[in-house]
Design an enzyme around this catalytic site. Structure first.
Site, PDB file in Angstrom:
ATOM      1  N   ASN A  10       0.861  -1.187   0.000  1.00 25.26           N
ATOM      2  CA  ASN A  10       0.000   0.000   0.000  1.00 25.26           C
ATOM      3  C   ASN A  10       0.893   1.231   0.000  1.00 25.26           C
ATOM      4  OD1 ASN A  10      -1.798   2.062   0.500  1.00 25.26           O
ATOM      5  ND2 ASN A  10      -2.395   1.352   2.537  1.00 25.26           N
ATOM      6  N   TRP A  11       0.989   1.881  -1.151  1.00 31.47           N
ATOM      7  CA  TRP A  11       1.899   3.025  -1.280  1.00 31.47           C
ATOM      8  C   TRP A  11       1.333   4.283  -0.611  1.00 31.47           C
ATOM      9  CZ3 TRP A  11       3.958   3.072  -7.058  1.00 31.47           C
ATOM     10  CH2 TRP A  11       4.546   1.835  -7.339  1.00 31.47           C
ATOM     11  N   LYS A  12       0.077   4.239  -0.227  1.00 31.14           N
ATOM     12  CA  LYS A  12      -0.604   5.404   0.354  1.00 31.14           C
ATOM     13  C   LYS A  12      -0.426   6.614  -0.581  1.00 31.14           C
ATOM     14  CE  LYS A  12      -0.163   3.199   4.797  1.00 31.14           C
ATOM     15  NZ  LYS A  12      -0.080   3.302   6.240  1.00 31.14           N
ATOM     16  N   HIS A  95      -9.529   0.834   5.145  1.00 31.31           N
ATOM     17  CA  HIS A  95      -8.206   1.046   5.734  1.00 31.31           C
ATOM     18  C   HIS A  95      -8.318   1.986   6.936  1.00 31.31           C
ATOM     19  CE1 HIS A  95      -4.087   2.388   6.288  1.00 31.31           C
ATOM     20  NE2 HIS A  95      -3.748   1.233   5.749  1.00 31.31           N
ATOM     21  N   GLU A  97      -6.699   4.468   7.849  1.00 30.58           N
ATOM     22  CA  GLU A  97      -6.632   5.912   7.560  1.00 30.58           C
ATOM     23  C   GLU A  97      -7.949   6.418   6.975  1.00 30.58           C
ATOM     24  OE1 GLU A  97      -2.929   5.454   5.476  1.00 30.58           O
ATOM     25  OE2 GLU A  97      -2.104   4.852   7.412  1.00 30.58           O
ATOM     26  N   GLU A 166      -4.901  -4.885  10.797  1.00 30.61           N
ATOM     27  CA  GLU A 166      -3.861  -3.867  10.972  1.00 30.61           C
ATOM     28  C   GLU A 166      -4.147  -3.074  12.248  1.00 30.61           C
ATOM     29  OE1 GLU A 166      -1.853  -2.612   7.117  1.00 30.61           O
ATOM     30  OE2 GLU A 166      -3.806  -1.665   7.026  1.00 30.61           O
ATOM     31  N   GLY A 172       2.878   2.533  10.727  1.00 35.36           N
ATOM     32  CA  GLY A 172       3.774   3.667  10.548  1.00 35.36           C
ATOM     33  C   GLY A 172       4.523   4.086  11.799  1.00 35.36           C
ATOM     34  N   SER A 212       3.933  -1.807  10.265  1.00 36.69           N
ATOM     35  CA  SER A 212       5.392  -1.781  10.437  1.00 36.69           C
ATOM     36  C   SER A 212       6.060  -3.093  10.043  1.00 36.69           C
ATOM     37  CB  SER A 212       5.756  -1.387  11.876  1.00 36.69           C
ATOM     38  OG  SER A 212       5.315  -0.067  12.147  1.00 36.69           O
ATOM     39  N   GLY A 233       3.043  -1.010   4.254  1.00 36.21           N
ATOM     40  CA  GLY A 233       3.000   0.401   3.882  1.00 36.21           C
ATOM     41  C   GLY A 233       4.384   0.880   3.495  1.00 36.21           C
ATOM     42  N   GLY A 234       5.063   1.542   4.428  1.00 31.02           N
ATOM     43  CA  GLY A 234       6.350   2.185   4.144  1.00 31.02           C
ATOM     44  C   GLY A 234       7.348   1.299   3.406  1.00 31.02           C
TER      45      GLY A 234
HETATM   46  P1  13P Z   1       3.258   0.589   7.549  1.00 34.18           P
HETATM   47  O1  13P Z   1       3.796  -0.691   6.975  1.00 34.18           O
HETATM   48  O2  13P Z   1       3.945   1.813   7.001  1.00 34.18           O
HETATM   49  O3  13P Z   1       3.216   0.540   9.036  1.00 34.18           O
HETATM   50  O4  13P Z   1       1.732   0.730   7.048  1.00 34.18           O
HETATM   51  C1  13P Z   1       0.883  -0.340   7.191  1.00 34.18           C
HETATM   52  C2  13P Z   1      -0.367  -0.073   6.442  1.00 34.18           C
HETATM   53  O5  13P Z   1      -1.163   0.774   6.812  1.00 34.18           O
HETATM   54  C3  13P Z   1      -0.597  -0.836   5.216  1.00 34.18           C
HETATM   55  O6  13P Z   1      -1.905  -0.660   4.761  1.00 34.18           O
END
Ligand code: 13P
Length: 251
Positions: A10-12, A95, A97, A166, A172, A212, A233-234
């Site tokens: 997930n590149w956000k 998600h 967010e 999650e 994050g 993470s 994510g990251g």
């Molecule tokens: P991180 O891997 O950056 O913690 O993000 C997780 C996430 O929200 C994937 O959807």
């Protein structure tokens, strides 16, 4: 029942177009033809067509991070599942967010889930508790509420649906859940699905952990019987890290 692991990136809201193209090229070079794990990249919506072009015939799937539930109309700024179906196969729904930054409710998640399935797209339904909910012993109640809300009115568990557990406190923050905790929570998700639907569909459903995840901790999750992949994510913004995470799930 053998479940093929699935890893999502997930590149956000990251990457300029040229960065996205470089990353897509890198991901393709590293993961083209990978077997034993399914891989989905979720770039920002403006780069979805690039992703579809650059990953076509690679076996790597392309998804979007959000969707609206109406097929078309006067909904300025929204994207319909029908439009997404022209280029992508997968959609993230619910998600954290979306829920906690944009205030999406369980009822809205339910509408989005239905719309995604109606458009013959494959949903990754994300759920997870806040830090204060975890500290207050509310995790099970929150996961149950989010799952029952998302599946309100469903007669059966859709067989292509993926659930991503999650915990919000792990996203994050670098504070990844331990493999044991991820296993316990993913097994809990499966138990709730079995209660709501039945054991065979819950056994067949893939449940990911997210929060993470990185190249170093991925193998720990891969060793857990109820963790069927991860949502990243990251670390999905780095081709080498994402490749290492995907390969950790190849048996
Ligand atoms: P991180 O891997 O950056 O913690 O993000 C997780 C996430 O929200 C994937 O959807």
């Amino acid at each position: 029942m053998a479940r093929i692991p699935v890893v999502g990136g997930n590149w956000k809201m990251n990457t300029a177009r040229s960065e996205a193209q470089d990353l897509l090229r890198d991901v393709r070079a590293r993961l083209d033809g990978i077997a034993g794990v399914e891989v989905i990249v979720f770039p920002p919506a403006p780069w979805i067509a690039d992703a579809a072009d650059m990953l076509c015939s690679s076996g790597l799937r392309v998804g979007v991070q959000n969707v609206y539930w109406e097929p078309k109309g006067a909904f300025t700024g929204e994207i319909s599942p029908v439009m997404i179906g022209a280029t992508a196969t997968d959609v993230l729904v619910g998600h954290s967010e979306r829920r906690h930054v944009f205030g999406e409710t369980d009822a809205e998640t339910n509408r989005k889930l239905r719309a995604v399935l109606d458009a013959a797209l494959r949903p990754t339904l994300a759920i997870g508790e806040l830090r204060e909910e975890a500290e207050g012993g509310q995790t099970e109640a929150v996961l149950r509420r989010q799952l029952l809300g998302a599946f309100e009115g469903f007669e059966a568990l859709p067989d292509n649906l993926i659930v991503a557990y999650e915990p919000v406190w792990a996203i994050g923050t670098g504070l990844a859940a331990t493999a044991d905790d991820a296993q316990e929570r993913c097994a809990l998700v499966r138990r709730i699905l079995a209660e709501r639907f039945n054991h065979s569909s819950a056994d067949a459903c893939r449940v990911q952990y997210g929060g993470s995840v990185n190249a170093e901790n991925a193998a720990g999750y891969a060793a857990c019987p109820d963790v069927d992949g991860v949502l990243v994510g990251g670390a999905s913004l780095n081709g080498a890290s994402f490749e290492a995470i995907c390969r950790a799930f190849v048996a």
